[in-house]
Design a protein around this motif. Structure first.
Motif, PDB file in Angstrom:
ATOM      1  N   LEU A  12     -32.903 -22.703  -2.769  1.00  0.00           N
ATOM      2  CA  LEU A  12     -33.297 -22.024  -1.394  1.00  0.00           C
ATOM      3  C   LEU A  12     -31.896 -22.120  -0.300  1.00  0.00           C
ATOM      4  CD1 LEU A  12     -36.282 -24.364  -0.380  1.00  0.00           C
ATOM      5  CD2 LEU A  12     -36.052 -21.934  -0.570  1.00  0.00           C
ATOM      6  N   THR A  15     -30.699 -18.798  -0.630  1.00  0.00           N
ATOM      7  CA  THR A  15     -31.870 -17.723  -0.166  1.00  0.00           C
ATOM      8  C   THR A  15     -31.270 -17.236   1.069  1.00  0.00           C
ATOM      9  OG1 THR A  15     -33.249 -18.491  -1.817  1.00  0.00           O
ATOM     10  CG2 THR A  15     -34.238 -17.142   0.132  1.00  0.00           C
ATOM     11  N   ALA A  19     -38.445 -16.601   0.048  1.00  0.00           N
ATOM     12  CA  ALA A  19     -38.467 -17.315  -1.091  1.00  0.00           C
ATOM     13  C   ALA A  19     -40.150 -17.235  -1.217  1.00  0.00           C
ATOM     14  CB  ALA A  19     -38.153 -18.735  -1.113  1.00  0.00           C
ATOM     15  N   ILE A  62     -37.514 -27.146   3.469  1.00  0.00           N
ATOM     16  CA  ILE A  62     -38.388 -25.813   3.935  1.00  0.00           C
ATOM     17  C   ILE A  62     -38.062 -25.708   5.269  1.00  0.00           C
ATOM     18  CG2 ILE A  62     -40.593 -25.082   4.447  1.00  0.00           C
ATOM     19  CD1 ILE A  62     -39.897 -25.135   1.245  1.00  0.00           C
ATOM     20  N   THR A  65     -34.605 -24.246   5.813  1.00  0.00           N
ATOM     21  CA  THR A  65     -34.737 -22.832   5.135  1.00  0.00           C
ATOM     22  C   THR A  65     -35.295 -21.983   6.261  1.00  0.00           C
ATOM     23  OG1 THR A  65     -34.772 -23.657   2.961  1.00  0.00           O
ATOM     24  CG2 THR A  65     -35.338 -21.221   3.332  1.00  0.00           C
ATOM     25  N   VAL A  72     -40.834 -18.325   3.871  1.00  0.00           N
ATOM     26  CA  VAL A  72     -41.183 -18.997   2.798  1.00  0.00           C
ATOM     27  C   VAL A  72     -42.674 -18.901   2.625  1.00  0.00           C
ATOM     28  CG1 VAL A  72     -41.127 -21.337   1.468  1.00  0.00           C
ATOM     29  CG2 VAL A  72     -39.194 -20.557   2.948  1.00  0.00           C
ATOM     30  N   GLU A 101     -43.791 -23.069   6.319  1.00  0.00           N
ATOM     31  CA  GLU A 101     -44.108 -22.483   5.108  1.00  0.00           C
ATOM     32  C   GLU A 101     -45.369 -21.815   5.415  1.00  0.00           C
ATOM     33  OE1 GLU A 101     -45.152 -23.339   0.348  1.00  0.00           O
ATOM     34  OE2 GLU A 101     -43.857 -24.891   1.612  1.00  0.00           O
ATOM     35  N   TRP A 122     -41.190 -19.418  -8.598  1.00  0.00           N
ATOM     36  CA  TRP A 122     -40.743 -19.212  -7.368  1.00  0.00           C
ATOM     37  C   TRP A 122     -39.792 -17.820  -7.550  1.00  0.00           C
ATOM     38  CZ3 TRP A 122     -40.763 -21.191  -2.678  1.00  0.00           C
ATOM     39  CH2 TRP A 122     -41.252 -22.473  -2.410  1.00  0.00           C
ATOM     40  N   PHE A 124     -36.785 -15.670  -5.605  1.00  0.00           N
ATOM     41  CA  PHE A 124     -35.913 -15.958  -4.677  1.00  0.00           C
ATOM     42  C   PHE A 124     -35.440 -14.605  -4.158  1.00  0.00           C
ATOM     43  CE2 PHE A 124     -36.088 -19.883  -6.598  1.00  0.00           C
ATOM     44  CZ  PHE A 124     -36.416 -20.981  -5.688  1.00  0.00           C
TER      45      PHE A 124
END
Length: 174
Positions: A12, A15, A19, A62, A65, A72, A101, A122, A124
């Motif tokens: 992550l 990324t 994602a 999360i 990110t 996400v 998310e 997942w 990415f």
């Protein structure tokens, strides 16, 4: 996990754009959820107002990110009526949403014509797939990675098709 495989946090962190996660099982038996699932069965529910009681390191990851501008998204294909485990997942999904998310749910009957990979994954930045492998009972066994263009294309296409058909978390009831 072999030394050369990146951790989820490393993936992550690397990324830049997106994602996406596709879940297709009706039950999981992953060790780190055993106590929480048992508590949920006994009637425990997270209190949305008491964020400190449910915020955890995964949600920090999360949130960090998403705050970097990475989108996400998680989609779940589920059988209906849903299993007890899916009711458990659904009841706690507001925590994922609070972290940034985006989550959607697709009844399995609406996925019959979608070409799906054989395992949860997942993806990415549309370049690297991390497949999750489970036993028939739902215990995690291993992750594998793939960058083969045809595999990446299958996963990206499957996810986007599921996403388009799926119901946003706040409108999906179990």
């Amino acid at each position: 996990m072999p030394q050369n495989e990146p951790t989820f946090a490393e993936l992550l962190s690397a990324t830049e754009h997106s994602a996406v996660h596709l879940e297709m099982r009706d039950t999981y038996a992953v060790t780190q959820e055993t106590e929480a699932f048992a508590a949920w069965r006994d009637g425990f529910r997270y209190d949305p107002v008491d964020r400190a009681s449910w915020w955890r390191p995964f949600l920090d990851l999360i949130s960090e990110t998403v705050n970097r501008g990475v989108v996400v998204r998680r989609a779940r294909i589920v059988s209906e009526p849903v299993t007890e485990y899916i009711r458990y997942e659904h009841s706690g999904t507001f925590t994922n949403v609070a972290a940034g998310e985006q989550v959607r749910w697709l009844p399995r009957r609406l996925a019959s014509d979608i070409a799906l990979p054989g395992n949860d994954f997942w993806l990415f930045d549309g370049r690297l797939v991390r497949f999750h492998h489970f036993t028939g009972d739902g215990a995690w066994t291993a992750d594998t990675f793939d960058t083969e263009p045809a595999v990446v294309k299958l996963c990206a296409s499957a996810f986007e098709t599921v996403w388009e058909r799926a119901t946003p978390h706040d409108r999906y009831t179990v």
